[in-house]
Design an enzyme around this catalytic site. Structure first.
Site, PDB file in Angstrom:
ATOM      1  N   LYS A  23      40.679  38.747  35.342  1.00 29.58           N
ATOM      2  CA  LYS A  23      40.705  37.414  35.959  1.00 29.58           C
ATOM      3  C   LYS A  23      41.018  36.371  34.893  1.00 29.58           C
ATOM      4  O   LYS A  23      40.780  36.593  33.715  1.00 29.58           O
ATOM      5  CB  LYS A  23      39.353  37.118  36.608  1.00 29.58           C
ATOM      6  CG  LYS A  23      39.082  38.038  37.802  1.00 29.58           C
ATOM      7  CD  LYS A  23      38.103  37.427  38.776  1.00 29.58           C
ATOM      8  CE  LYS A  23      37.797  38.358  39.930  1.00 29.58           C
ATOM      9  NZ  LYS A  23      38.855  38.393  40.960  1.00 29.58           N
ATOM     10  N   GLY A  78      31.716  35.077  57.395  1.00 32.57           N
ATOM     11  CA  GLY A  78      32.026  35.241  55.966  1.00 32.57           C
ATOM     12  C   GLY A  78      33.475  34.945  55.615  1.00 32.57           C
ATOM     13  O   GLY A  78      34.349  34.776  56.478  1.00 32.57           O
ATOM     14  N   HIS A 120      41.299  49.859  43.530  1.00 32.66           N
ATOM     15  CA  HIS A 120      42.723  49.492  43.573  1.00 32.66           C
ATOM     16  C   HIS A 120      43.542  50.140  42.451  1.00 32.66           C
ATOM     17  O   HIS A 120      44.616  50.698  42.686  1.00 32.66           O
ATOM     18  CB  HIS A 120      42.897  47.972  43.451  1.00 32.66           C
ATOM     19  CG  HIS A 120      42.101  47.181  44.439  1.00 32.66           C
ATOM     20  ND1 HIS A 120      41.870  47.601  45.721  1.00 32.66           N
ATOM     21  CD2 HIS A 120      41.484  45.976  44.333  1.00 32.66           C
ATOM     22  CE1 HIS A 120      41.144  46.699  46.356  1.00 32.66           C
ATOM     23  NE2 HIS A 120      40.889  45.704  45.535  1.00 32.66           N
ATOM     24  N   LYS A 165      49.717  35.639  38.108  1.00 32.73           N
ATOM     25  CA  LYS A 165      49.307  36.551  39.180  1.00 32.73           C
ATOM     26  C   LYS A 165      50.423  37.567  39.359  1.00 32.73           C
ATOM     27  O   LYS A 165      51.553  37.201  39.719  1.00 32.73           O
ATOM     28  CB  LYS A 165      49.105  35.749  40.473  1.00 32.73           C
ATOM     29  CG  LYS A 165      48.942  36.591  41.730  1.00 32.73           C
ATOM     30  CD  LYS A 165      47.523  36.993  41.971  1.00 32.73           C
ATOM     31  CE  LYS A 165      47.368  37.842  43.229  1.00 32.73           C
ATOM     32  NZ  LYS A 165      46.169  38.651  43.222  1.00 32.73           N
TER      33      LYS A 165
END
Ligand code: BG6
Length: 490
Positions: free
Chosen positions: A342, A17, A246, A347
């Site tokens: 998103k 993965g 988070h 960022k």
């Protein structure tokens, strides 16, 4: 710590993965580079596809070249590659586990790992339960000869009920001490620094409360869209993907009381009190204090509904802004604004503390430029602390200008901070679970998140409601504007 305690066999479920390729193996390579990967160590990657260990190593090599923070040196890579083995198995079926265990025992002998095993579940959440069940049923979780620890990726459940169920399954097989619920944000350098900044400095802690602080903004923005993770994201949305874990962890670290000691349980005890203290909102309050968004196309970038494996009528949210309150003496009356999403313009993850304005004395009111004091903890990509305060502009007339002091950790100390996964994997080997979430932290965060999910589940806003590359829907700005505040973009 004795080398013997660190030595281990890492068994990765989900060996082919994305997480294994992008994070786990590069992190191991970096630990080797730092000279802290134990000698007695090996990896057995379990995956459903058929391939040889040689083929698998070749694939991993490319990932290390692409994602490791240290550039790849062939000799060092060979050292690690020789320790990595691929084991094809359909981990959903019980039959293969006896042979897997035999193979692991053989590897343990070969590498001298003393029976210590780290089971890393880097698989889709629906497989957590079946793997843990099989490991237990085939007697592979007994810690009497060498420790057996399990590392579980998020999301840990999709609501309180499913999280409780999963937890029951896990604790049946592993003790709480041997259960490592990973939240990779906790492994980030600056998150670990929050406690040091707060508690090791005489001038922060005394003003870290509602007497001096006006409000706090916790913001984590991403420029990327949902990429190739549509299948997972459709079920999670930003609430379960970022906020439940988070963002609430960032909040807990920012708001917690000083722990009585710096040990694992004392720190977690304080964090959990914050999660417990989150004020429960009524449905009406949620509707005005929690703003949802989903990105649409901006002409250049696709909208969420056009992404791979996303329903063209999806009502999954990719943005959320919320105002929360903590009910305790320190924070009563101080709002915390959380924002994450998103396809936003940059960022960045930051905690911005805005201090109260100075008293309204006429003299000072003459100066239009007077700005609030800000303290910014920059988590990523810049790491450091930024402060804004007012000072006199040099010159014969008295003019005030805001000035900034900027401590840039990754400019001054070196830009190559360890990746979160390096620290966290090393901590699992050491048996230190401070940077992992304890069950009650998970439990209280779900309690809070569940009420929000329920309030919004029937009727979502009309999506898409923000263009890719912008700061979310206009209601997110309105959330602060109606309180006389604004989001800081520094
Ligand atoms: C992950 C989420 O946990 O964190 C992702 O599943 C998100 O959707 C990522 O992109 C963000 O992590 P970082 O370290 O890049 O801020």
């Amino acid at each position: 710590m004795k080398a013997e305690q660190l030595s281990n066999l890492m068994v990765i479920f989900g060996g082919t993965g994305d997480l294994t390729h992008r994070k786990l193996i590069p992190a191991l390579y970096n630990l080797l580079n730092e000279g802290i990967l134990p000698d007695a160590f090996a990896v057995v990657s379990v995956g459903r596809r058929n391939k040889t260990s040689e083929e698998y190593r070749e694939e991993l090599k490319k990932s290390v070249q692409q994602y490791s923070r240290f550039s790849m040196e062939q000799e060092k890579w060979e050292v690690l590659a020789q320790k990595i083995h691929y084991y094809p198995l359909d981990f959903r079926q019980g039959e293969g586990y006896t042979s897997l265990d035999d193979y692991l025992k053989k590897m343990e002998k070969q590498y001298g790992t003393k029976g210590n095993r780290m089971y890393y579940l880097a698989v889709a959440p629906e497989y957590f339960e079946v793997i843990v069940d099989h490991l237990h049923a085939y007697e592979m979780t007994d810690s009497s000869e060498g420790w057996k620890r399990v590392v579980i990726e998020k999301p840990f459940g999709r609501d309180l009920q499913s999280a409780r169920y999963l937890n029951k399954k896990i604790t049946h097989a592993f003790t709480e001490q041997n259960t490592y619920r990973i939240d990779h944000y906790l492994g980030k350098e600056m998150l670990q620094n929050i406690m040091v900044i707060r508690f090791a400095n005489a001038f922060f802690e005394p003003i870290w409360n509602n007497k001096f602080i006006d409000h706090i903004q916790i913001s984590s923005s991403e420029t990327l869209g949902v990429e190739e993770r549509g299948g997972y994201y459709e079920k999670a949305g930003v609430l379960r993907d970022m906020i439940q874990n988070h963002m609430l962890q960032l909040l807990a670290l920012t708001a917690m009381e000083p722990p009585v000691r710096l040990d694992t349980e004392s720190i977690r005890d304080e964090k959990v009190k914050i999660l417990k203290g989150l004020r429960k909102m009524s449905v009406e309050e949620i509707r005005s204090n929690v703003i949802l968004g989903q990105y649409g196309s901006n002409g250049e970038k696709k909208g969420y509904r056009q992404e791979n494996r996303i329903s063209p009528t999806s009502d999954t949210e990719t943005f959320m802004a919320l105002k929360v309150q903590i009910e305790n003496f320190r924070w009563g009356g101080v709002p915390f604004y959380i924002r994450t999403g998103k396809r936003l313009p940059k960022k960045s993850t930051e905690i911005i503390v805005q201090f109260k304005s100075i008293p309204e004395i006429l003299y000072w009111k003459e100066f239009e430029n007077l700005k609030p004091n800000l303290l910014v903890i920059r988590i990523q990509p810049m790491e450091g602390i930024f402060m804004q305060f007012n000072a006199k502009k040099p010159g014969t007339e008295t003019q005030i200008i805001p000035v900034q002091m900027d401590f840039c950790q990754n400019c001054e100390i070196g830009s190559n901070s360890p990746e979160a996964y390096e620290r966290l994997l090393y901590d699992v080997m050491k048996g230190d679970s401070t940077l992992f979430t304890r069950w009650d932290e998970v439990e209280y965060s779900w309690r809070f998140i569940d009420t929000i999910a329920k309030a919004w589940e029937r009727e979502k806003p009309l999506f898409p409601n923000y263009d890719a590359g912008t700061w979310g829907p206009k209601e997110a700005d309105e959330l602060l504007r109606k309180d006389g505040r604004k989001w800081w973009i520094l």
